[in-house]
Design a protein around this motif. Structure first.
Motif, PDB file in Angstrom:
ATOM      1  N   GLU A 232       0.828  -1.208   0.000  1.00 36.47           N
ATOM      2  CA  GLU A 232       0.000   0.000   0.000  1.00 36.47           C
ATOM      3  C   GLU A 232       0.862   1.258   0.000  1.00 36.47           C
ATOM      4  O   GLU A 232       0.517   2.273  -0.619  1.00 36.47           O
ATOM      5  N   ASP A 233       2.027   1.191   0.754  1.00 36.31           N
ATOM      6  CA  ASP A 233       2.902   2.366   0.840  1.00 36.31           C
ATOM      7  C   ASP A 233       3.866   2.443  -0.323  1.00 36.31           C
ATOM      8  O   ASP A 233       4.615   3.434  -0.435  1.00 36.31           O
ATOM      9  N   ALA A 234       3.860   1.376  -1.166  1.00 36.06           N
ATOM     10  CA  ALA A 234       4.730   1.354  -2.359  1.00 36.06           C
ATOM     11  C   ALA A 234       6.186   1.563  -1.960  1.00 36.06           C
ATOM     12  O   ALA A 234       6.897   2.374  -2.532  1.00 36.06           O
ATOM     13  N   VAL A 235       6.625   0.798  -0.953  1.00 36.88           N
ATOM     14  CA  VAL A 235       8.017   0.896  -0.527  1.00 36.88           C
ATOM     15  C   VAL A 235       8.755  -0.361  -0.897  1.00 36.88           C
ATOM     16  O   VAL A 235       8.166  -1.458  -0.969  1.00 36.88           O
ATOM     17  N   ALA A 236      10.011  -0.224  -1.141  1.00 37.12           N
ATOM     18  CA  ALA A 236      10.874  -1.356  -1.438  1.00 37.12           C
ATOM     19  C   ALA A 236      12.313  -0.910  -1.230  1.00 37.12           C
ATOM     20  O   ALA A 236      12.638   0.275  -1.293  1.00 37.12           O
TER      21      ALA A 236
END
Length: 808
Positions: A778-782
């Protein structure tokens, strides 16, 4: 120059003089070689040369050498610039013994071939070249008339402030002087009035053109009163001189009548009473018989003459008497009593005897009197003097307060006179006089015949009918003689230059737990320390009120070198901090003392809420005022989260030894800008020396500590975060399963940051959190992220955050 030269240099100089005929013999008499600069006449065309200097300044030598300079020529028989001089002193003896034959007089200064001859019968000096100098006395000013003097050597006017000093104004008391002696018939008591009267007589007499005519040639008066100087003014600051005996050993001479410092501002009692009468609308009065010296009197309203005069009458002992429509003021002294014989008294039917005596009850008399006044010659403190009869425990206390400046001996004399008058005046007398004795009235002193011997009484009331019926009280003239009380130095607060102070506000965490959690501490230092330092505050730069006083300087310094971040919770043996102290000193402690909380200090840039609290075990003095601190505990009391990587050189160091105290700050004022003015308490709040600062304090004592042991672990695709909280209150115990919470509830704020930008913020109630894979998507983190956690306080908000970097 010669006195400070080496032996070889002295020998070489004297040997060079031997080569010149007579030079070595003449050296002693060449005053230009030996004189101090202030002893040499000024250059230019001058009329008067005034030498200002204390005893030992060389005034007599300078005057004698000037006389030589103007009367002597190049050779003994050659004429000089002046042919006839006047040598003017207080008395002829003074001229002869000091100016002519004194150790620094004309005869001692003159070389053998130019020494003048003293013609005693003519009171004159005559030089080999025919020049003359006439001895003149200030008591015989007419002797200055006639001779056409080319110049004059005169002394200053003035007399000592001592009893009967005008009998011999040139006499003085000084135990270190061979000339120390009292004026004729003087008892040695201090007396500013006689000095004041002497100066008034001199100035008024010579200020009268009839006594000081103007020259038809020069257009100038015989004596230029604008160039008259008074013996003796001293440059040392009054009243610290004469009261600082440990600094100036001649201070006791002031109390023996020396100098006019602090005396010329006084006024005669007669002039003060006159002014009160005039300003109250009373013009028919007589103060010619009134004497006394008033150093200072506070009378804000003199329209009520009785109220304004009453304190003066009590302190100085005088009466106001109505005589033929004139209000006469007269001191009580018991002098010039009129003796009355039995045949001078009148018979009166109301008396039954020539003299009727009565005595008031002893119970009506006060056996102890106390006078409150303002002490002169010092800090103008309100003090009191009292006097008591031997059995004072059986009597009431009579107390009075006067807004007068008095010395302590004057206060003692006033209460002694007051008590003695009260005791003697118990005896009242009534008698009658015929109308032919109308010259006697209220205030007069008479001596009456009595069985036990003559009795001196003062008339208080006169009732006239066919006779004069007199009411009087007994007096003792000795009561009005001034007693010789010790005149000790007046305590005076030593002057301290008040420069600006350095205030440092420290918004600190709770250390002992007894502090007001939202109030900051204040450390103040200054060199020199001005005494109490006042702290004023206000909501704006106006309307300040006193917040508190700082009585003790704090130990403050600055770091010499940059200070790098150190480990927290461990004893740091590697780091050393060099500090230059501007005030105070440091000392080492044992390891037990260190772990017990000793040697606590704060490091910071001066910003109120950015201080690192440290401790040090060892303090070593490595240079003047430079201390090396080692064996450190860094980041104490939760300040480890505020430490920068490097604290620059010149950062402030404050020892937290109890000297920095908390200021008053209401809880509602936390976080609000307030104006502060800090400076010496003896200066007003608007003085230029005050420091003005504006601060808003967070109330760091309420701030939660940052969590510790923040860790992250991957469980599949989920990220598990956990930490351990810390407490700011009672969190040092080891016997409980967990530390007290220290807040109203357990709460944390956690933020996830990607590239430094927050992508998720959550509030938690437990010390753990799972960052699920769904949340990550959902936070589009990687890749690389950061997680920071801070504990929440309902009163403060989030505290410092702990941060950890995680790779997803």
């Amino acid at each position: 120059m010669i006195a400070s030269a080496s032996v070889a240099e002295k020998d070489a100089f004297l040997s060079s003089l031997e080569e010149v005929d007579g030079a070595l013999l003449a050296l002693r008499y060449l005053f230009e070689f030996w004189a101090h600069p202030h002893q040499l006449p000024p250059e230019g065309d001058w009329r008067s040369w005034v030498i200002l200097g204390g005893r030992g300044a060389g005034k007599t030598r300078a005057g004698a050498e000037w006389v030589r300079q103007v009367v002597e020529g190049s050779r003994p028989k050659d004429a000089g610039r002046a042919r006839r001089l006047a040598l003017v002193g207080e008395t002829l003896d003074q001229v002869r013994e000091v100016m002519i034959f004194g150790d620094s007089g004309i005869m001692a200064c003159s070389p053998p071939d130019r020494r003048p001859e003293w013609l005693a019968t003519r009171r004159m000096l005559r030089w080999p070249n025919g020049a003359e100098a006439v001895a003149c006395s200030a008591h015989d000013p007419e002797s200055l008339r006639g001779p056409q003097f080319d110049g004059a050597w005169v002394d200053e006017i003035g007399c000592a402030a001592v009893n009967k000093a005008t009998n011999e104004p040139n006499k003085f008391l000084d135990p270190k002087s061979s000339e120390s002696t009292l004026p004729a018939y003087a008892n040695g008591l201090r007396d500013e009035l006689i000095q004041h009267q002497y100066l008034r007589a001199m100035l008024s007499y010579w200020g009268d053109p009839a006594n000081n005519p103007v020259s038809g040639v020069t257009g100038e008066p015989m004596i230029d009163m604008g160039r008259v100087f008074v013996w003796a003014w001293d440059a040392r600051p009054y009243p610290w001189f004469p009261n600082t005996d440990e600094m100036w050993s001649d201070g006791p001479n002031y109390r023996r009548g020396h100098w006019i410092n602090g005396r010329v501002s006084g006024r005669t009692l007669a002039s003060v009473v006159s002014e009160i009468c005039e300003r109250s609308g009373l013009h028919d009065y007589d103060v010619s018989a009134l004497y006394g010296f008033v150093r200072g009197y506070l009378a804000p309203n003199v329209s009520d003459a009785r109220r304004a005069l009453q304190p003066l009458m009590m302190a100085y002992g005088f009466d106001a008497i109505e005589r033929d429509g004139v209000l006469v003021f007269r001191n009580r002294n018991g002098a010039q009593a009129v003796s009355l014989a039995d045949d001078q008294l009148a018979a009166h039917v109301d008396l039954g005897a020539d003299v009727v005596q009565s005595r008031s009850s002893e119970a009506e008399m006060s056996g102890r009197v106390r006078l409150n006044f303002v002490e002169a010659d010092g800090d103008y403190r309100n003090i009191a003097e009292e006097s008591a009869l031997p059995d004072e425990s059986t009597h009431a206390v009579a107390e009075s307060e006067v807004p007068l400046l008095l010395t302590r001996p004057e206060g003692r004399q006033a209460v002694e006179r007051w008590l003695s008058e009260a005791r003697v005046s118990r005896d009242a007398v009534r008698f009658a006089l015929p109308l032919s004795q109308q010259a006697l009235g209220a205030g007069d002193v008479v001596r009456l015949p009595a069985e036990a011997g003559d009795m001196t009484v003062r008339i208080d009331r006169v009732e006239q009918t066919t006779h004069q019926l007199i009411d009087a009280v007994r007096i003792e003239p000795e009561v009005y003689h001034p007693a010789d009380f010790p005149d000790d130095p007046t305590p005076s607060q030593r002057y301290v230059a008040s420069g600006p102070v350095l205030p440092l506000f420290l918004d600190l965490p709770l250390i002992t737990g007894d502090e007001v959690p939202h109030a900051p501490h204040l450390a103040v230092t200054a060199d020199p320390w001005p005494g109490d330092v006042a702290v004023y505050d206000a909501a704006e730069d106006a309307g300040y009120s006193l917040n508190g006083l700082v009585a003790v300087a704090s130990t403050v310094g600055v770091t010499v070198d940059p200070v790098a971040r150190g480990p927290s919770g461990l004893l740091d043996h590697a780091t050393q901090i060099d500090v230059t102290l501007t005030s105070g000193s440091l000392s080492s402690v044992s390891e037990a003392g260190l772990l017990g909380g000793a040697n606590l200090a704060a490091l910071g840039t001066g910003e109120p809420g950015a201080w690192e609290v440290i401790q040090f075990q060892t303090a070593q003095l490595i240079a003047p005022d430079v201390w090396r601190l080692s064996n450190l505990l860094r980041g104490q009391y939760g300040t480890d989260a505020l430490v920068s990587d490097v604290l620059g050189a010149g950062a402030y160091f404050v020892l937290l030894d109890g000297s920095p105290r908390q200021i008053a700050l209401a809880a509602a004022q936390r976080g609000q800008d307030r104006h502060y003015r800090i400076g010496p308490a003896d200066k007003p709040v608007d003085h230029a020396v005050y420091r003005h600062e504006v601060h808003a304090f967070e109330g760091v004592g309420l701030r939660p500590y940052s969590p510790v042991h923040l860790s992250a672990s991957m469980g599949g695709a989920d990220l598990s975060i956990s930490w351990i909280r810390r407490g700011r209150i009672d969190a040092d115990g080891w016997d409980l399963p967990d530390i007290p919470l220290g807040e109203d509830r357990e709460a944390y704020v956690l933020r996830v940051l990607a590239g430094g930008v927050p992508v998720r913020t959550v509030e938690l109630s437990a010390a753990e959190w799972i960052y699920t894979a769904a949340m990550q998507s959902e936070d589009a983190v990687a890749g690389q992220i950061e997680v920071e956690v801070a504990q929440l306080s309902d009163r403060f908000g989030p505290g410092p955050a702990a941060r950890i970097a995680v790779s997803l």
